[in-house]
Every structure is written in C-alpha cells, then in structure tokens.
Design an enzyme around this catalytic site. Structure first.
Site, mmCIF file in Angstrom:
data_model
loop_
_atom_site.group_PDB
_atom_site.id
_atom_site.type_symbol
_atom_site.label_atom_id
_atom_site.label_comp_id
_atom_site.label_asym_id
_atom_site.label_seq_id
_atom_site.Cartn_x
_atom_site.Cartn_y
_atom_site.Cartn_z
ATOM 1 N N ARG A 94 -2.770 -6.545 3.015
ATOM 2 C CA ARG A 94 -2.159 -5.638 3.186
ATOM 3 C C ARG A 94 -2.576 -5.010 4.496
ATOM 4 O O ARG A 94 -3.544 -3.459 4.706
ATOM 5 C CB ARG A 94 -3.207 -4.903 2.003
ATOM 6 C CG ARG A 94 -2.117 -4.967 1.017
ATOM 7 C CD ARG A 94 -0.027 -5.028 0.807
ATOM 8 N NE ARG A 94 0.027 -5.518 -0.226
ATOM 9 C CZ ARG A 94 0.625 -7.301 -0.322
ATOM 10 N NH1 ARG A 94 -0.250 -7.999 0.554
ATOM 11 N NH2 ARG A 94 0.808 -7.225 -1.719
ATOM 12 N N SER A 140 0.739 2.196 -4.141
ATOM 13 C CA SER A 140 -0.869 1.523 -4.091
ATOM 14 C C SER A 140 -1.794 3.084 -4.191
ATOM 15 O O SER A 140 -2.046 2.409 -2.498
ATOM 16 C CB SER A 140 -0.832 0.594 -4.760
ATOM 17 O OG SER A 140 0.344 0.008 -4.863
ATOM 18 N N GLU A 142 -5.551 1.757 -0.177
ATOM 19 C CA GLU A 142 -3.799 1.626 0.347
ATOM 20 C C GLU A 142 -3.321 2.722 1.428
ATOM 21 O O GLU A 142 -2.201 2.354 2.351
ATOM 22 C CB GLU A 142 -2.809 1.039 -0.899
ATOM 23 C CG GLU A 142 -2.277 0.007 0.273
ATOM 24 C CD GLU A 142 -1.612 -1.377 -1.478
ATOM 25 O OE1 GLU A 142 -0.645 -1.167 -0.745
ATOM 26 O OE2 GLU A 142 -2.408 -1.701 -1.725
#
Length: 260
Positions: A140, A182, A252
């Site tokens: 990510r 998220s 995130e």
C-alpha cells in the site's frame, strides 16, 4: 481551468469543504498542487492544500498486441468492464477497488496479495516513462516523484470470473455506510481491525463518526459526521493501540491538511 467540488458529497466518507480544484489536461509538472483521484480514501481538512485532478484527456484505455495502456483518470469500474468485455486477466480486483487508476498506482492498491503492481510494466509521469523495476514500492505504498498520467500493463487473455466471485466475498463484511475504506494499514503479521477491536474501539462513536460495528478498521460516517470527530477517533485509536501493544498504527486513508 478549475472545478468547484463539494467534498461532503464527492468524497466517499462524505466529509469536507467546498473547494476550487484545478483540472489538469496536459502532461507537465505541477509542483504546488496535491493531486486527487476519486476521493475514495481521502479525509479533507477544512483548509486543505491547493488541489488538482486529472481531466478527461487522461480517461482512456488503449491496447496493442501485448500491452494495455490506461489513463490516470480512468475509474476502476471502467477498467473492470473493459477487461471483462475483452477477456483480459488480472483486473478482476478492480471490482472492490473504487477510484482512479492514478490513485490506485500511487498507493499500490490491492486485496491481500493481489495488488496493482503485480502486472504493472511502467508508468508515465511528467518525467517520462518509468519502468517498474526503477520504482520503490511495497504494501500500500510507493515512492516516486510526479503524477501518474498513464500506466502500462501486461495484456494476458483469460478474465477469471471465479476470481471475481472470490474478491466479492473478501469484502462482504465491509460496512455500507460512507467511509474512506480501511482506516489503518495492517502491521506486520497483525490485523488493524483486530487490534482496534481488542482495545475496545469496535463500534465506538464520537458524534456522528464511528469505527464500524461490522469491521473495526472502517471509520464510518453515521450521517453528518465532521472532520473533527473523525480525527478524534483516529488519534484515540493510535493512542490506545500504542499504549497496549507498542504498535504505531500507520494510516491507510490519506488526510489532506492535517498531520497525525
């Protein structure tokens, strides 16, 4: 050209001010702006930095015999439909990744071990084409300078409908309330949602914002939630998890105009 955007309706979490956003239609350097994608993982502060977004010139999908070329402004739903219609593999995960191609490349978006960089060949920024081997990336995250105007992918036949069904099940427990996806990245060998549950934050509310009762790592807007309420919950989550486990949770979602 600028476009006025109300982030309380445009962003997926339904929070934010009304802001004039610059629309980018040519490949060049834009050093003084923060680029937006589909605003699906963003929390916008009341006084954000100067914002910009890619215009329609970068909303395209082209192909040759062995490659697929996708513009940075192209939405994931359009990419999924194209791949399915033309029987092209490895884009099935787009079903559960809302947003633009540029934003997904920038954060190396994905579902578990399936991620954008798996089949990326190169991307085009204002500095020209950059090969994947020359890009630093991980779970990510990516590290490179510039804007993703276009990306080049492998073109492999065989759209997998069974994979599509599996990805659909992956996130069946996601809340249906407005959220930015998220909230925190999973730490090594741990799950952020489990950590938040363990410190008593599953279902916790501040005003009209909450950590979802169905999935603790989703910060959801119950209706009329504010930026300040969201930040309060995020800071409380980081504090509790660090105090109990010594883990510094990494966001995130991306917050524009505030540092956590």
């Amino acid at each position: 050209m600028t476009k006025q955007i109300d982030f309380s309706t445009f962003s997926s979490i339904k929070i934010g001010p009304v802001v004039d956003v610059e629309v980018i239609d040519t490949i060049a350097a834009y050093p003084d702006v923060t680029l937006l994608g589909g605003a699906n993982n963003l929390l916008i502060a009341p006084n954000p930095p100067k914002l910009a977004m890619l215009g329609k010139n970068f909303d395209f999908i082209h192909e040759d015999e062995s490659h697929l070329y996708i513009g940075g402004a192209t939405m994931s739903g359009k990419i999924l439909s194209y791949a399915k219609r033309h029987d092209i593999a490895h884009f099935e995960l787009m079903q559960k990744l809302p947003g633009t191609l540029g934003g997904m490349v920038k954060m190396n978006a994905g579902l578990k071990e399936w991620e954008i960089f798996n089949h990326l060949i190169a991307m085009r920024t204002e500095h020209g084409w950059i090969q994947k081997k020359d890009i630093t990336y991980g779970y990510r995250k990516t590290h490179f300078e510039g804007i993703v105007f276009e990306a080049k992918f492998e073109k492999i036949k065989g759209f997998d409908t069974s994979l599509l069904a599996m990805f659909r099940q992956f996130r069946d427990n996601q809340p249906h309330l407005p959220s930015a996806g998220s909230c925190f990245k999973n730490p090594d060998h741990r799950y952020a949602g489990k950590l938040l549950d363990d410190v008593g934050l599953k279902g916790a509310t501040v005003g009209n914002m909450a950590f979802s009762q169905s999935h603790a790592n989703f910060l959801v807007n119950l209706g009329g939630g504010t930026y300040e309420e969201a930040i309060t919950l995020i800071e409380e989550a980081k504090r509790r998890v660090f105090e109990k486990y010594g883990i510094d949770l990494e966001l995130e979602i991306k917050i524009l105009g505030h540092k956590i």
